[in-house]
Structures are given as structure tokens and as C-alpha cells.
Design an enzyme around this catalytic site. Sequence first.
Site, mmCIF file in Angstrom:
data_model
loop_
_atom_site.group_PDB
_atom_site.id
_atom_site.type_symbol
_atom_site.label_atom_id
_atom_site.label_comp_id
_atom_site.label_asym_id
_atom_site.label_seq_id
_atom_site.Cartn_x
_atom_site.Cartn_y
_atom_site.Cartn_z
ATOM 1 N N ARG A 1 24.800 44.331 -0.175
ATOM 2 C CA ARG A 1 25.254 42.811 -1.058
ATOM 3 C C ARG A 1 24.469 42.694 -2.295
ATOM 4 O O ARG A 1 23.200 43.372 -2.451
ATOM 5 C CB ARG A 1 24.844 41.747 -0.119
ATOM 6 C CG ARG A 1 24.946 40.342 -0.784
ATOM 7 C CD ARG A 1 24.777 39.289 0.342
ATOM 8 N NE ARG A 1 25.124 38.032 -0.297
ATOM 9 C CZ ARG A 1 24.120 37.329 -0.881
ATOM 10 N NH1 ARG A 1 23.031 37.668 -1.282
ATOM 11 N NH2 ARG A 1 24.360 36.193 -1.592
ATOM 12 N N ASP B 1 13.426 28.014 -5.829
ATOM 13 C CA ASP B 1 12.960 28.571 -7.001
ATOM 14 C C ASP B 1 12.269 27.704 -8.138
ATOM 15 O O ASP B 1 12.107 26.609 -7.916
ATOM 16 C CB ASP B 1 14.560 28.879 -8.064
ATOM 17 C CG ASP B 1 15.458 29.839 -7.072
ATOM 18 O OD1 ASP B 1 15.053 30.600 -6.188
ATOM 19 O OD2 ASP B 1 16.719 29.683 -7.352
HETATM 20 C C1 LIG Z 1 11.532 33.810 -13.469
HETATM 21 C C2 LIG Z 1 11.341 33.931 -12.208
HETATM 22 C C3 LIG Z 1 11.673 33.462 -11.141
HETATM 23 C C4 LIG Z 1 11.259 34.367 -10.014
HETATM 24 C C5 LIG Z 1 10.004 34.845 -10.733
HETATM 25 C C6 LIG Z 1 10.459 35.325 -12.004
HETATM 26 C C7 LIG Z 1 11.189 36.505 -11.827
HETATM 27 C C8 LIG Z 1 11.759 36.657 -10.426
HETATM 28 C C9 LIG Z 1 12.440 35.513 -9.789
HETATM 29 C C10 LIG Z 1 12.462 35.701 -8.042
HETATM 30 C C11 LIG Z 1 13.648 36.221 -7.837
HETATM 31 C C12 LIG Z 1 13.702 36.485 -6.297
HETATM 32 C C13 LIG Z 1 13.261 35.284 -5.686
HETATM 33 C C14 LIG Z 1 11.887 34.739 -6.297
HETATM 34 C C15 LIG Z 1 11.245 33.615 -5.534
HETATM 35 C C16 LIG Z 1 11.120 35.882 -6.502
HETATM 36 O O1 LIG Z 1 10.225 36.290 -5.686
HETATM 37 O O2 LIG Z 1 11.371 36.362 -7.916
HETATM 38 C C17 LIG Z 1 12.086 34.424 -7.715
HETATM 39 C C18 LIG Z 1 11.211 33.908 -8.828
HETATM 40 C C19 LIG Z 1 10.891 32.190 -8.547
HETATM 41 O O3 LIG Z 1 11.925 31.416 -8.653
HETATM 42 O O4 LIG Z 1 9.709 31.910 -8.431
HETATM 43 O O1 LIG Z 2 21.083 36.720 -3.267
HETATM 44 C C1 LIG Z 2 21.132 35.582 -3.142
HETATM 45 O O2 LIG Z 2 22.174 35.057 -2.970
HETATM 46 C C2 LIG Z 2 19.917 34.632 -3.389
HETATM 47 C C3 LIG Z 2 18.759 35.285 -4.456
HETATM 48 C C4 LIG Z 2 17.652 34.244 -4.801
HETATM 49 O O3 LIG Z 2 17.608 33.483 -3.910
HETATM 50 C C5 LIG Z 2 16.883 34.445 -6.100
HETATM 51 O O4 LIG Z 2 17.124 35.394 -6.726
HETATM 52 O O5 LIG Z 2 15.977 33.631 -6.122
HETATM 53 FE FE LIG Z 3 16.283 31.829 -4.760
#
Ligand SMILES: C=C1C[C@]23C[C@H]1CC[C@H]2[C@@]12CCC[C@@](C)(C(=O)O1)[C@H]2[C@@H]3C(=O)O
Ligand SMILES: O=C(O)CCC(=O)C(=O)O
Ligand SMILES: [Fe+2]
Length: 342
Positions: free
Chosen positions: A289, A224
Site C-alpha cells: 500500500r 500529525d
Molecule cells: C513535517 C513532518 C511531519 C512528520 C515529521 C516531519 C516529516 C515526516 C512526518 C511524519 C510522517 C509519518 C507520520 C509522522 C507522525 C512521522 O513519524 O513522520 C509524521 C510527522 C508528524 O506529523 O509529526
Molecule cells: O498512509 C496513510 O494512509 C496515513 C499516513 C500518515 O498518517 C502520515 O504520513 O502521517
Molecule cells: Fe499521520
Amino acid sequence: MSTLSEAYSDHPLHLHHIIPLDFDSVRTLPDSHVWDTSDHALESDDRSSIPTVDLTDPDAGKLIGHACETWGVFQVTNHDIPLDLLGEVESEARRLFSLPAGQKLKALRSPGGATGYGIARISPFFNKYMWHEGFTIMGSPMDHAEELWPNDPQRFCDVMEDYQKKMKELAMTLMHLILKSLDISEEEINEVVSSGGASTALQLNSYPFCPDPNRAIGLAPHTDTSLLTILHQSTKNGLQIFKEGVGWVLVSPTYGSLVVNVGDLLHILSNAQFPSVLHRVVMKENQQRLSLAYFYSPPTDFYLSPLPSNSTQIPLYRSVSVRDYIGIKAKNLEKALSLIRI
Ligand SMILES: C=C1C[C@]23C[C@H]1CC[C@H]2[C@@]12CCC[C@@](C)(C(=O)O1)[C@H]2[C@@H]3C(=O)O
Ligand SMILES: O=C(O)CCC(=O)C(=O)O
Ligand SMILES: [Fe+2]
């Protein structure tokens, strides 16, 4: 000062990297969603599971610091988030994802936007699609809620705003404990955690029922971008974290406890003492889920550099603003940390 939405708008996506599949309409797994899943079942045995910390334990800070160092992830109990609220947010998320595909598309994230309905932001880095749909919230979700439920947007908004408020308090409490465990001074902690505000986002994740779960993936391996992420998972298994020397470890949902993981920004701030943890979601159960992920970061104009407690060590990363790091990550994904290494 820029907002988190603006930081992401500098990196627009193509529509085919935003629009989810109409999951209800398919009876077989489309080739576009088939992955090599040969290592999905290779989980380490039950003896290795992530640490659990009781927040009311007088030693909580020390235990959390140790968990961040050795695992990059832990579960927290007695966190003060009402279980009723967790249930309500989950049920509002369920209500959203149960809408017909055409209705959900009314709240589709725009190419330059950060909020609304769509597939994961990391999707362009993979040649297959994930079995996943998401809804991203930053602050009030009113605009999108009106698109989804023109007659009744308020209920959704109230629950999501209440949840974000409580999650922010918890995130700040955890950050204080974590930084204190690094021997950072109160003034410096306040610079990172409270004075200038924060960048936060709430991501509702849905992994719909899948006709061929053994060949699909829920969410591809990623770290993240946050300082830390607080996750609630519905009762279904699927989340796995990667531990060096051990492999993929399942993080089973425990009722009422929350999963906290270290993100890239805390990795940088701690000079890699707290490594951001690689995680993914595999398709384990033959049912939908849900998960709720709350991302906590400093304001976008905040410059992160390895903190002074580590000044005796050589800083491993150059100073970078949250906004710039988001840009580096948007272009390079998992190579982002190595690109700012000194
Ligand atoms: C504040 C955030 C953090 C984001 C981007 C933005 C909004 C959505 C989040 C996520 C959620 C799902 C995994 C991730 C890897 C994705 O693709 O979107 C996350 C990303 C990140 O942690 O970079
Ligand atoms: O669904 C999950 O348990 C993980 C989700 C996740 O990794 C994310 O939103 O960054
Ligand atoms: Fe994540």
C-alpha cells in the site's frame, strides 16, 4: 529564520530508529515487528464514514468547518489537483520503494536530518517496529534523487516539486475556508496562512507486502504535527481514524478524492474547537500500500496561540512557536498538547 529541517535537526535519532528492514528478504514476520493487533478488526460499521466536501460547493466553507469540528477529518473532491499528477507521484513513489534495499539506503535520512529514506519519526516511542518505510521531502529532493538515480534524478524531482506546489495552493485554500468558518478576520488569516510563508513537507509512505499482516501494524496511532495534512492513498485499505464515542473508522480510498485531517497546530490555533484526529494504518490487504502525505504548517518562528475569535472563551493553550512545539512533540509525542495546556 529557521527551516523545518533545522527544527528537526535539534532532535537527532539513533540509526536503529532510522534504518528500515529489508522487507524483501524476510519470509516470516520478525518478532521485532509483532504487535498486539486485537483491536485492529474492530471497525465501526459502514454507517459512520467521514464527511465528503465538494470544493466547488458554495457551502464548502461551512461544511468543512463542521467536518473539522465533528470529525477532524474529511474527504475533498473537485480539488483541482490533476488526477494525472496524483498518478505520476504515486508511480514515482512506487519506483523509489521498488529499488533494492541497498540502493534505498544511499538516500538514508541522517541522524540529525529530516529528509530522505527511513522509518517513521515516531518509532522511538514504541518497543516494536512498524511495517513501513518512508521518504521525506522538504522542497527540492535533488540531493537524495542523485543518490538514488545518479543518471536520471530529474524526473523524480520535477514530479515531486510540481506536486508540492499544487498541494501548497490547495492547503492555503483549505486553511482560508477553515479559518473563515471560525469568523477570523482576513488580516489574521493572512498572518497564519500566507504572509510569512509556510513550513511544508511531503512524506511518501510504503507499507510493503507483509507475510503475516494480522500481527503487524503499518503506522502506530498518532496525530500529525501540522496545521493540516492532505493525504492521497493508493487503492488499498488501511487508514483508520479514531472518533470519540464511535471507535476506529476505516477511511476507504475513493478514487481522485483527497483526505484532509486536522493536525496539532490547528488544534491549538482553534482552541481545541477543531481537534487533531488520532489515526493509524492497519495491515488489511495482502499487497503493498502507498500513500502520499503533505504537511502544511506556519513558518517555524511563528507563534501560535488560540485565535481572537475565541477570545470570549478561556484560552486552553499557552502561546508556542512551531519550532518549540516540534521539540515538545519530539520528546513527548501524544502528551505534547497536554504539556502546553494552561
Ligand atoms: C513535517 C513532518 C511531519 C512528520 C515529521 C516531519 C516529516 C515526516 C512526518 C511524519 C510522517 C509519518 C507520520 C509522522 C507522525 C512521522 O513519524 O513522520 C509524521 C510527522 C508528524 O506529523 O509529526
Ligand atoms: O498512509 C496513510 O494512509 C496515513 C499516513 C500518515 O498518517 C502520515 O504520513 O502521517
Ligand atoms: Fe499521520
